[in-house]
Design a protein around this motif. Structure first.
Motif, PDB file in Angstrom:
ATOM      1  N   LYS A 178      29.975  19.194 -36.401  1.00  0.00           N
ATOM      2  CA  LYS A 178      30.123  18.399 -37.669  1.00  0.00           C
ATOM      3  C   LYS A 178      29.383  18.990 -38.816  1.00  0.00           C
ATOM      4  O   LYS A 178      28.858  19.927 -38.598  1.00  0.00           O
ATOM      5  CB  LYS A 178      29.019  17.039 -37.299  1.00  0.00           C
ATOM      6  N   PHE A 179      30.788  19.152 -39.380  1.00  0.00           N
ATOM      7  CA  PHE A 179      30.144  19.547 -40.898  1.00  0.00           C
ATOM      8  C   PHE A 179      31.500  18.729 -41.848  1.00  0.00           C
ATOM      9  O   PHE A 179      32.254  18.386 -41.596  1.00  0.00           O
ATOM     10  CB  PHE A 179      30.973  21.009 -40.974  1.00  0.00           C
ATOM     11  N   GLY A 180      30.472  18.069 -42.295  1.00  0.00           N
ATOM     12  CA  GLY A 180      31.692  16.867 -43.312  1.00  0.00           C
ATOM     13  C   GLY A 180      30.712  16.515 -44.712  1.00  0.00           C
ATOM     14  O   GLY A 180      29.458  16.916 -45.102  1.00  0.00           O
ATOM     15  N   LYS A 181      30.683  16.148 -45.880  1.00  0.00           N
ATOM     16  CA  LYS A 181      31.050  15.859 -47.030  1.00  0.00           C
ATOM     17  C   LYS A 181      31.345  14.910 -47.766  1.00  0.00           C
ATOM     18  O   LYS A 181      32.177  14.337 -47.527  1.00  0.00           O
ATOM     19  CB  LYS A 181      30.998  16.865 -47.986  1.00  0.00           C
ATOM     20  N   THR A 182      30.385  13.947 -48.427  1.00  0.00           N
ATOM     21  CA  THR A 182      31.041  12.955 -49.138  1.00  0.00           C
ATOM     22  C   THR A 182      30.570  13.064 -50.527  1.00  0.00           C
ATOM     23  O   THR A 182      29.409  14.081 -51.654  1.00  0.00           O
ATOM     24  CB  THR A 182      30.419  11.287 -49.577  1.00  0.00           C
ATOM     25  N   TYR A 183      31.088  13.516 -51.915  1.00  0.00           N
ATOM     26  CA  TYR A 183      31.293  13.196 -52.373  1.00  0.00           C
ATOM     27  C   TYR A 183      31.542  11.808 -53.956  1.00  0.00           C
ATOM     28  O   TYR A 183      31.822  11.277 -53.862  1.00  0.00           O
ATOM     29  CB  TYR A 183      32.817  13.953 -53.387  1.00  0.00           C
ATOM     30  N   LEU A 184      30.111  12.025 -54.613  1.00  0.00           N
ATOM     31  CA  LEU A 184      29.798  10.862 -55.777  1.00  0.00           C
ATOM     32  C   LEU A 184      29.598  10.262 -54.986  1.00  0.00           C
ATOM     33  O   LEU A 184      30.334   9.090 -55.761  1.00  0.00           O
ATOM     34  CB  LEU A 184      30.196  11.413 -57.061  1.00  0.00           C
ATOM     35  N   PHE A 185      29.061   9.885 -53.751  1.00  0.00           N
ATOM     36  CA  PHE A 185      28.197   8.621 -52.810  1.00  0.00           C
ATOM     37  C   PHE A 185      30.260   8.093 -52.686  1.00  0.00           C
ATOM     38  O   PHE A 185      30.558   6.789 -52.828  1.00  0.00           O
ATOM     39  CB  PHE A 185      27.923   7.736 -54.016  1.00  0.00           C
ATOM     40  N   ASN A 186      31.165   8.712 -52.065  1.00  0.00           N
ATOM     41  CA  ASN A 186      32.586   8.701 -51.461  1.00  0.00           C
ATOM     42  C   ASN A 186      33.392   7.733 -52.952  1.00  0.00           C
ATOM     43  O   ASN A 186      34.533   7.754 -52.212  1.00  0.00           O
ATOM     44  CB  ASN A 186      32.305   7.250 -50.957  1.00  0.00           C
ATOM     45  N   PHE A 187      32.822   7.867 -54.839  1.00  0.00           N
ATOM     46  CA  PHE A 187      33.987   7.299 -55.562  1.00  0.00           C
ATOM     47  C   PHE A 187      34.932   8.598 -55.377  1.00  0.00           C
ATOM     48  O   PHE A 187      36.125   8.421 -55.585  1.00  0.00           O
ATOM     49  CB  PHE A 187      32.594   7.924 -56.626  1.00  0.00           C
TER      50      PHE A 187
END
Length: 177
Positions: A132-141
């Motif tokens: 698993k490799f994932g990211k959210t950017y700026l709290f999903n904004f």
């Protein structure tokens, strides 16, 4: 069917929706095929200048034919193929060298497909399923990123995916025939 023929089938499958490029070098690894898919969606009122919202979605596809002379596909060798996606593809293709993706970014997928003529070791299958490799950017904004991993063994007629890649499994099994 041989792995090389399956890679050609994948190229034919993706050619109508992806921009494909052969022999793509990324982080010291060479992938047989790199593909990029981009879609922009928006809603507006009466005229295009009066936009209500806009969203951009992308997928970056990396296909690698793992040849017998490279030895068995071990978890360490698979990690070697994955590392450039995490370390170079994510900042270069998703964030475009910035701290966050562009303003209207909704989501991006990094998809790695490894095709081999041989069998895939049980340890490698376990590693792939857990990967698993994932990211959210700026709290999903600024959206999110997920990585999909697919291993295809032509010898065993087996398709193995991580959790995010499960939706691809049936399609690849159909392509195998």
């Amino acid at each position: 069917m041989q792995a090389e023929q399956f890679v050609e089938k994948l190229k034919n499958f993706y050619t109508s929706t992806f921009d494909l490029e052969p022999d793509h070098r990324l982080g010291g690894e060479v992938y047989d095929v790199y593909g990029h898919f981009n879609v922009d969606s928006s809603r507006y009122v009466l005229v295009k200048k009066a936009k209500l919202w806009e969203a951009n979605s992308q997928e970056h596809l990396f296909i690698r034919n793992w040849k017998a002379e490279e030895g068995p596909l071990t978890p360490e060798k698979l990690q070697q193929l994955i590392r450039p996606l995490e370390e170079e593809a994510e900042p270069r293709y998703v964030r475009k060298g910035e701290k966050y993706p562009p303003k209207d970014h909704m989501y991006s997928f990094l998809t790695l497909i490894v095709v081999t003529d041989g069998a895939i070791e049980d340890e490698t299958i376990r590693f792939a399923k857990k990967y698993k490799f994932g990211k959210t950017y700026l709290f999903n904004f600024r959206g999110y990123l997920e990585t999909r991993l697919v291993l295809v063994s032509m010898k065993e007629h087996q398709v193995t995916t991580n959790q995010m890649g499960k939706e691809l499994k049936k399609t690849y099994q159909k392509l195998m025939g």
